[in-house]
Design an enzyme around this catalytic site. Structure first.
Site, PDB file in Angstrom:
ATOM      1  N   LYS A  47       2.015  -7.833   5.558  1.00 51.85           N
ATOM      2  CA  LYS A  47       1.271  -6.594   5.326  1.00 51.85           C
ATOM      3  C   LYS A  47      -0.034  -6.580   6.111  1.00 51.85           C
ATOM      4  O   LYS A  47      -0.417  -5.550   6.693  1.00 51.85           O
ATOM      5  CB  LYS A  47       1.010  -6.432   3.830  1.00 51.85           C
ATOM      6  CG  LYS A  47       2.275  -6.183   3.021  1.00 51.85           C
ATOM      7  CD  LYS A  47       2.082  -6.436   1.532  1.00 51.85           C
ATOM      8  CE  LYS A  47       3.400  -6.297   0.777  1.00 51.85           C
ATOM      9  NZ  LYS A  47       3.300  -6.652  -0.639  1.00 51.85           N
ATOM     10  N   GLN A  91      -0.379  -7.984  -5.574  1.00 46.96           N
ATOM     11  CA  GLN A  91       0.915  -8.612  -5.331  1.00 46.96           C
ATOM     12  C   GLN A  91       1.490  -9.207  -6.618  1.00 46.96           C
ATOM     13  O   GLN A  91       0.822  -9.960  -7.325  1.00 46.96           O
ATOM     14  CB  GLN A  91       0.765  -9.718  -4.281  1.00 46.96           C
ATOM     15  CG  GLN A  91       2.064 -10.378  -3.871  1.00 46.96           C
ATOM     16  CD  GLN A  91       2.971  -9.442  -3.093  1.00 46.96           C
ATOM     17  OE1 GLN A  91       2.535  -8.703  -2.222  1.00 46.96           O
ATOM     18  NE2 GLN A  91       4.250  -9.483  -3.407  1.00 46.96           N
ATOM     19  N   ASP A 114       1.754   1.339  -4.247  1.00 44.04           N
ATOM     20  CA  ASP A 114       3.098   0.894  -4.622  1.00 44.04           C
ATOM     21  C   ASP A 114       3.822   1.900  -5.511  1.00 44.04           C
ATOM     22  O   ASP A 114       5.016   1.763  -5.763  1.00 44.04           O
ATOM     23  CB  ASP A 114       3.021  -0.436  -5.374  1.00 44.04           C
ATOM     24  CG  ASP A 114       3.254  -1.637  -4.476  1.00 44.04           C
ATOM     25  OD1 ASP A 114       3.984  -1.485  -3.481  1.00 44.04           O
ATOM     26  OD2 ASP A 114       2.725  -2.719  -4.772  1.00 44.04           O
TER      27      ASP A 114
END
Length: 286
Positions: A47, A91, A114
């Protein structure tokens, strides 16, 4: 037909880079990693690299596994108020002493890159979403790129997670597929899978879907990313999907490989979502 997510992701990233330059804005993505899980570290590195390639502002915060929940909450709150950051990603998984739902709920829905926040998840379920979860969005983009018909098809999604299974089912339903969500307690799972015109495997069990689980001519999307021991590889393991590619590939009309399928698309769609949230923050409406 092999659904080449790696090649498509490169095309998508170039589109994002060109649009970002044209708009004259710098999207900002903050990624918070708690602990030293090797798979999570690899994802975070990917990322960070994608952000730098596209000219995005990248902020990666690597915290020890012992980080208190209250400290992580404060970091999220600080990022919520940081105007240079458009997308926040914590994460997963988090260490056991941290309540994942509490952390997800603390993220500003307008920065929830997300699409995990209950507000954004609810919007997805009623079809009024601004962005979609990255992996399901990548699935839909790859189906569209390869001109695979969705409307009226029978789709089976193996897996009911909030990250992939449920949102993938919702996106397929929004495109007029007839969707079945299957899981570990589904009675006669192979028979259910054999009904699918489009089969999405997102259960996290290596090589579970065998050749006799799919019907001739089906489209198979393999979301699995599983490490299995392999002493012949430099790292001592190899990556395989939830689908036994060697058995299934001869029977189907299209299949995504692992690696090189949905994985690269997930990163590309994360960048797409970050740009979308930056445009939203700047009042730019498509």
């Amino acid at each position: 037909m092999i659904l080449d997510g790696k090649a498509l992701a490169a095309i998508e990233r170039e589109k994002i880079r060109e649009e970002t330059q044209k708009l004259g804005i710098q999207p900002g993505l903050a990624v918070v990693l708690v602990g030293d899980d090797s798979a999570s570290q690899s994802y975070v590195n990917s990322k960070e690299k994608a952000c730098l390639e596209l000219g995005f502002l990248s902020r990666v915060m690597r915290l020890p596994a012992s980080t208190p929940e209250a400290e992580l909450l404060q970091i999220v709150m600080d990022l919520n108020s940081d105007k240079s950051i458009n997308g926040i990603l914590v994460q997963l998984p988090l260490p056991g002493h941290i309540d994942e739902n509490l952390i997800i709920d603390a993220i500003d829905p307008d920065k929830d890159v997300d699409c995990f926040h209950p507000f954004n998840f609810g919007r997805l379920f009623i079809g009024s979403q601004i962005i979609e979860p990255c992996t399901p969005k990548g699935i839909m983009r790859i189906l569209d790129h390869y001109m695979i018909e969705i409307k009226g098809k029978n789709a089976v999604v193996i897996g009911r997670s909030n990250i992939v299974g449920k949102p993938a089912a919702m996106l397929l339903m929004q495109r007029h597929a007839t969707v079945t969500i299957a899981h570990s307690r589904t009675v006669d799972l192979p028979e259910v899978c054999r009904r699918a015109d489009i089969l999405v495997a997102a259960v996290g069990k290596p090589l579970m879907v065998k050749g006799d689980w799919v019907k001739e001519g089906a489209v198979v999307i393999d979301v699995g990313t599983n490490r299995v021991p392999d002493s012949t590889r430099p790292k001592g393991y190899r990556m395989v999907g939830d689908v036994d590619f060697a058995e299934v590939e001869p029977k189907v009309s299209a299949i995504s490989p692992v690696p090189g399928g949905i994985g690269p698309m997930t990163i590309a769609m994360l960048m797409s979502n970050t740009l979308a949230l930056a445009k939203y923050a700047h009042g730019i409406i498509d």
